[in-house]
Design an enzyme around this catalytic site. Structure first.
Site, mmCIF file in Angstrom:
data_model
loop_
_atom_site.group_PDB
_atom_site.id
_atom_site.type_symbol
_atom_site.label_atom_id
_atom_site.label_comp_id
_atom_site.label_asym_id
_atom_site.label_seq_id
_atom_site.Cartn_x
_atom_site.Cartn_y
_atom_site.Cartn_z
ATOM 1 N N ASP A 85 0.823 -1.212 0.000
ATOM 2 C CA ASP A 85 0.000 0.000 0.000
ATOM 3 C C ASP A 85 0.861 1.268 0.000
ATOM 4 O OD1 ASP A 85 -2.455 1.289 -0.031
ATOM 5 O OD2 ASP A 85 -2.544 1.455 2.149
ATOM 6 N N ASN A 111 -11.095 -2.562 -5.186
ATOM 7 C CA ASN A 111 -10.346 -1.605 -6.018
ATOM 8 C C ASN A 111 -11.020 -1.341 -7.370
ATOM 9 O OD1 ASN A 111 -7.066 -2.697 -4.817
ATOM 10 N ND2 ASN A 111 -8.346 -1.001 -4.108
HETATM 11 C C1 IPE Z 1 -5.437 -2.721 -0.123
HETATM 12 O O1 IPE Z 1 -5.165 -1.382 -0.206
HETATM 13 C C2 IPE Z 1 -5.394 -3.363 -1.489
HETATM 14 C C3 IPE Z 1 -4.075 -3.462 -2.120
HETATM 15 C C4 IPE Z 1 -2.942 -3.091 -1.619
HETATM 16 C C5 IPE Z 1 -4.077 -4.063 -3.428
HETATM 17 P P1 IPE Z 1 -6.311 -0.265 -0.330
HETATM 18 O O2 IPE Z 1 -5.603 1.018 -0.491
HETATM 19 O O3 IPE Z 1 -7.264 -0.648 -1.389
HETATM 20 O O4 IPE Z 1 -7.029 -0.373 1.078
HETATM 21 P P2 IPE Z 1 -7.859 0.738 1.867
HETATM 22 O O5 IPE Z 1 -8.873 1.289 0.913
HETATM 23 O O6 IPE Z 1 -6.890 1.776 2.314
HETATM 24 O O7 IPE Z 1 -8.448 0.007 3.037
HETATM 25 C C1 IPE Z 2 -1.780 0.161 -3.328
HETATM 26 O O1 IPE Z 2 -1.523 1.524 -3.340
HETATM 27 C C2 IPE Z 2 -1.950 -0.401 -4.707
HETATM 28 C C3 IPE Z 2 -3.337 -0.728 -5.051
HETATM 29 C C4 IPE Z 2 -4.366 -0.675 -4.252
HETATM 30 C C5 IPE Z 2 -3.582 -1.163 -6.412
HETATM 31 P P1 IPE Z 2 -2.700 2.599 -3.298
HETATM 32 O O2 IPE Z 2 -3.074 2.933 -4.697
HETATM 33 O O3 IPE Z 2 -3.806 2.135 -2.437
HETATM 34 O O4 IPE Z 2 -1.945 3.822 -2.649
HETATM 35 P P2 IPE Z 2 -2.539 4.822 -1.562
HETATM 36 O O5 IPE Z 2 -2.976 4.003 -0.403
HETATM 37 O O6 IPE Z 2 -3.665 5.553 -2.212
HETATM 38 O O7 IPE Z 2 -1.373 5.699 -1.242
HETATM 39 MG MG MG Z 3 -4.189 2.380 -0.451
#
Ligand code: IPE
Ligand code: IPE
Ligand code: MG
Length: 244
Positions: free
Chosen positions: A20, A68
């Site tokens: 993340d 997502n």
């Molecule tokens: C979890 O991260 C999913 C992945 C890393 C693929 P998210 O960014 O989607 O999770 P939330 O929304 O912060 O809980």
């Molecule tokens: C994790 O990084 C990757 C995916 C969920 C695909 P994020 O895209 O959630 O990054 P933040 O949490 O918005 O920084």
């Molecule tokens: Mg995230």
């Protein structure tokens, strides 16, 4: 390459990572979020190499969650393109390193081209046994439990349900028990990742954003794991006594 670990006892057999922080990494630089995902892929490469060299048997990476799909279409599109090219570009090296690739998640929701790449990569690496790299795409822990329950009912008709036998119906069937779950990016939540499998996993939350993760941060996570005392509901062993 031979694992360079010295103490196999303290090396987790199965590590999972919630990668993340890509979006925030990009936003902090006034770049599009997709650029964060692109740079995040480099961190993913480092992590695969790191854990394979440490003798970890299975590495499960959360790349795209069931939820997502609700992101803006342009970001989803950029991610799907990145997955297609990443599989194509990484495959030769994974084959060379003896890494087996496996995908878990609702793959029928992805474009056919990506589904075909996933199948192809799984077939081409099926005989590899250095480490299994599991990529969770369109994955949700609730989805996993529900699909397992459905298949159980279809195949066994609802009788003899027990937790150990249920493991074989989850998408992670055949992998070692999850030992260590790492989340980068500073949030301390599971976000619908391996809900069933994380029952007794050690949790490790790192404040660093995924694109900035390198060997030092991953080693920190392994060191933290090695210091933990796992009890699985039993009473702890006395650390100061050699006798029973
Ligand atoms: C979890 O991260 C999913 C992945 C890393 C693929 P998210 O960014 O989607 O999770 P939330 O929304 O912060 O809980
Ligand atoms: C994790 O990084 C990757 C995916 C969920 C695909 P994020 O895209 O959630 O990054 P933040 O949490 O918005 O920084
Ligand atoms: Mg995230």
């Amino acid at each position: 390459m031979a694992p360079d670990s010295v103490d196999t006892e303290s090396i987790p057999a199965h590590v999972a990572v919630i990668m993340d922080g890509n979006g925030r990494w990009a936003e902090a630089r006034e770049l599009p979020r997709s650029e964060g995902h692109r740079v995040g892929l480099k961190a993913t490469r480092r992590a695969v190499e790191f854990f394979a060299n440490r003798g970890v048997r299975a590495l499960t990476l959360f790349a795209f969650s069931s939820e997502n799909w609700q992101r803006p279409p342009a970001e989803v599109e950029a991610l799907l393109e990145l997955f297609v090219t990443a599989i194509e570009e990484e495959l030769p090296e994974l084959r060379e390193k003896g890494i087996r690739l496996r995908f878990i998640g609702a793959r029928e929701e992805f474009p056919f081209e990506l589904q075909a790449r996933m199948r192809e990569a799984e077939t081409q690496t099926a005989a590899n046994d250095t480490m299994t790299l599991v990529v969770a795409l369109g994955y949700g822990g609730r989805w996993d439990i529900l699909q397992a329950a459905l298949r159980w009912v279809r195949e066994k008709g609802g009788s003899g349900l027990d937790p150990a036998a249920f493991d074989d119906f989850l998408s992670t069937a055949g992998l070692p028990e999850l030992d260590l779950l790492i989340r980068t990016g500073g949030e301390q939540r599971i976000s619908n990742f391996l809900l069933w499998q994380a029952a007794y996993a050690e949790l490790c939350f790192l404040d660093v954003l995924w694109p900035d993760v390198g060997e030092a941060e991953l080693q920190d996570a392994l060191d933290t794991y090695a210091r933990r005392q796992r009890r699985f509901g039993r009473i702890g062993e006395r650390r100061d006594a050699a006798h029973a």
